[in-house]
Enzyme design. Structure first.
Site, PDB file in Angstrom:
ATOM      1  N   LYS A  84      67.665 -41.450 -78.548  1.00 37.31           N
ATOM      2  CA  LYS A  84      68.074 -41.371 -79.616  1.00 37.31           C
ATOM      3  C   LYS A  84      67.708 -42.747 -80.471  1.00 37.31           C
ATOM      4  O   LYS A  84      67.851 -43.876 -80.030  1.00 37.31           O
ATOM      5  CB  LYS A  84      69.310 -41.265 -79.602  1.00 37.31           C
ATOM      6  CG  LYS A  84      70.215 -41.012 -81.038  1.00 37.31           C
ATOM      7  CD  LYS A  84      71.706 -40.663 -80.671  1.00 37.31           C
ATOM      8  CE  LYS A  84      72.208 -40.314 -82.051  1.00 37.31           C
ATOM      9  NZ  LYS A  84      73.838 -39.720 -81.400  1.00 37.31           N
ATOM     10  N   SER A 141      75.464 -35.454 -84.040  1.00 29.53           N
ATOM     11  CA  SER A 141      74.343 -36.376 -84.853  1.00 29.53           C
ATOM     12  C   SER A 141      73.192 -36.540 -83.927  1.00 29.53           C
ATOM     13  O   SER A 141      72.291 -36.929 -84.455  1.00 29.53           O
ATOM     14  CB  SER A 141      74.973 -37.717 -84.875  1.00 29.53           C
ATOM     15  OG  SER A 141      75.298 -38.369 -83.867  1.00 29.53           O
ATOM     16  N   SER A 177      78.839 -35.457 -80.533  1.00 24.91           N
ATOM     17  CA  SER A 177      77.240 -35.393 -80.956  1.00 24.91           C
ATOM     18  C   SER A 177      76.359 -35.214 -79.936  1.00 24.91           C
ATOM     19  O   SER A 177      75.240 -35.135 -80.181  1.00 24.91           O
ATOM     20  CB  SER A 177      77.105 -36.759 -81.453  1.00 24.91           C
ATOM     21  OG  SER A 177      77.340 -36.819 -82.728  1.00 24.91           O
TER      22      SER A 177
HETATM   23  N1  GLN Z   1      80.515 -35.078 -86.008  1.00 22.28           N
HETATM   24  C1  GLN Z   1      81.418 -35.938 -85.396  1.00 22.28           C
HETATM   25  C2  GLN Z   1      81.265 -37.116 -86.748  1.00 22.28           C
HETATM   26  O1  GLN Z   1      80.734 -36.863 -87.828  1.00 22.28           O
HETATM   27  C3  GLN Z   1      81.005 -36.640 -84.349  1.00 22.28           C
HETATM   28  C4  GLN Z   1      79.604 -37.681 -84.390  1.00 22.28           C
HETATM   29  C5  GLN Z   1      79.350 -38.374 -82.977  1.00 22.28           C
HETATM   30  O2  GLN Z   1      79.790 -37.794 -81.981  1.00 22.28           O
HETATM   31  N2  GLN Z   1      78.599 -39.213 -83.338  1.00 22.28           N
HETATM   32  O3  GLN Z   1      81.881 -38.157 -86.756  1.00 22.28           O
END
Ligand code: GLN
Length: 477
Positions: free
Chosen positions: A69, A144, A168
């Protein structure tokens, strides 16, 4: 297809039926062919390095291609974090996760797309454009870590690293029909991971199966003196007990979460998967998490608060894009940040700064901290009489691109993943069926530091089901 799981591929490398060079070329070709449609990679390496000398004992990851990532710092590639702010940033050091996998002989093919600074649930917040879900290109892959998930689901790499702050890893795994694990907070070093919300961020793995995830996680875990929140405890084997029976394992179920599901096919798949766990010898136990419904509200105070502090370093002087439109230092800061950050990141910095300011701190930040503690206590009580908790990952399957323009409806998609994040618990998502032709996942949450039990249960489930072997049409050649 060279093999649909990491283990199958590793077996071929070991037996000599495929060489590391052939394997690398095979995946490079797949990336070249499919990335223009998927946009899963931000950066593809032109000439990936050969693996380091074989470790002793030999590692199953040796010579196996993979991707990171794009928030893991890498010395030999840009680390953009999906942002214009870092679009030309090259780190002077490698993240611990990167160097540990490299020591095992991993062959990195590139960096995957993501929501900017890991903020989002759809990958639509990336400066580098949205990622397509390989099961339906008009739909999102989740976020994400959407680039990593789409790349693994389309078999562009056998596995990829990812991070999870509020869901995410688990939500994109569910949306793309693969397996993903977020270990306990502190299990894997955060050194060299661009920080979003430091008390929640945790690195993990996306791969086709639980067994694959266990192999990679094993290489990533362990104490790192460079990360003060990394746990200084010996690392247990998460692969050794995968084949052990789950007979008698107590699996907690939060009935009201399943009742809440509006999508009948997700509900049916969830119930069916629980029945299969019973067939494997597990015992279902009803549990309740009375404060979990407050998790999303608490998270969207705490995560923005931490992000507002973490992202202050991107000022165009210390780090990040520097505006050329500035008459004085103040304007340089303001313009660099205005130009470098996208809309969602700005929204979170503003919310977080506001929640931390005098007069609001006690009413919001401190209250959210208290809720976090209550949720952790709920889990603690539940785990006094269960071994693993099983629940949905997401209330819906992968939604269409552009379907959630209102940020609050996007935030609601994290309702089932955020509670375990706030409690720092290990959790995974595994594929259990389809709804409207798109994959459905089941979440397994474990006791703190007990990654082994959730991996074992998932692996046993995957011994009697084939959902994790399903590959989207057009990618199964
Ligand atoms: N969807 C969540 C957010 O927008 C989690 C994101 C994540 O786990 N990095 O913060």
């Amino acid at each position: 297809m060279i093999g649909s799981s990491l283990l199958q591929i590793a077996e071929k490398v070991r037996s000599g039926s495929v060489s590391v060079a052939e394997l690398t070329a095979y995946y490079q070709q797949r990336i070249q062919q499919h990335n223009p449609t998927l946009n899963a990679f931000i950066h593809v390496k032109e000439s990936p390095e050969s693996p380091l000398a074989e470790a002793t004992p030999p590692s199953p990851l040796h010579g196996i291609p993979m991707a990171h990532k794009d928030l893991f710092c890498t010395r030999d590639m840009i680390t953009s974090c999906g942002s214009a702010m870092l679009k030309s940033y090259v780190s002077p050091y490698d993240a611990t996760v990167v160097s540990r996998l490299q020591e095992q002989g991993a062959v990195c093919l590139g960096k995957t797309n993501m929501d900017e600074f890991a903020m989002g649930s759809s990958n639509e917040n990336s400066y580098f454009g949205a990622v397509a879900n390989p099961w339906n290109h008009e739909h999102v892959p989740g976020g994400s870590s959407g680039g990593s998930a789409a790349a693994v689901a389309a078999r562009l790499v056998p596995y990829a690293t990812a991070t999870d702050t509020g869901g995410s890893i688990r939500q994109p795994a569910a949306f793309c029909g693969i397996t993903g694990i977020k270990p306990s907070y502190g299990r894997v070093s955060r050194y060299g991971m661009v920080a979003f919300a430091s008390s929640l961020d945790q690195a993990g793995v996306l791969a086709p199966s639980a067994e694959d995830c266990a192999l990679v996680l094993q290489a990533m875990m362990g104490h790192d003196p460079q990360d003060s929140t990394s746990i200084n405890e010996s690392v247990p084997s998460v692969t050794e007990k995968l084949d052990h029976s789950v007979r008698g394992m107590k699996v907690g179920v939060v009935r009201e979460w399943i009742e809440q599901l509006q999508d009948a096919e997700i509900k049916a798949a969830t119930e069916e998967s629980l029945r299969q766990l019973v067939d494997l010898g597990a015992e279902l136990v009803d549990v309740s998490l009375p404060h979990a419904h407050l998790a999303v509200s608490a998270y969207y105070i705490l995560a923005p608060a931490e992000c507002s502090s973490n992202l202050s370093r991107f000022d165009g002087v210390r780090f990040g894009h520097q505006s050329d439109q500035a008459e004085d230092l103040q304007a340089l800061y303001a313009n660099s940040r205005s130009e470098g950050f996208g809309q969602e990141v700005k929204r979170r910095i503003l919310t977080g700064t506001w929640a931390l300011s005098a007069g609001y701190y006690d009413a919001y930040y401190v209250k959210a901290q208290r809720i976090r503690r209550l949720i952790a206590e709920d889990f603690k009580k539940a785990f006094s009489h269960i071994d693993v908790l099983a629940c949905p990952v997401s209330p819906e399957v992968a939604f269409a691109k552009g379907a959630k323009s209102d940020p609050v409806s996007m935030y609601q998609s994290d309702v089932f993943t955020i509670p375990a994040s706030l409690a720092g618990l290990p959790c995974l998502s595994m594929p259990i069926g389809f709804s409207q032709g798109l994959p459905v996942g089941l979440q397994l949450i474990g006791r703190y530091l007990d990654e082994a039990s959730i991996l074992k249960l998932a692996h046993q489930y995957q011994q009697v089901t084939e959902w994790h072997q399903c590959i989207p049409e057009g990618y199964d050649d």
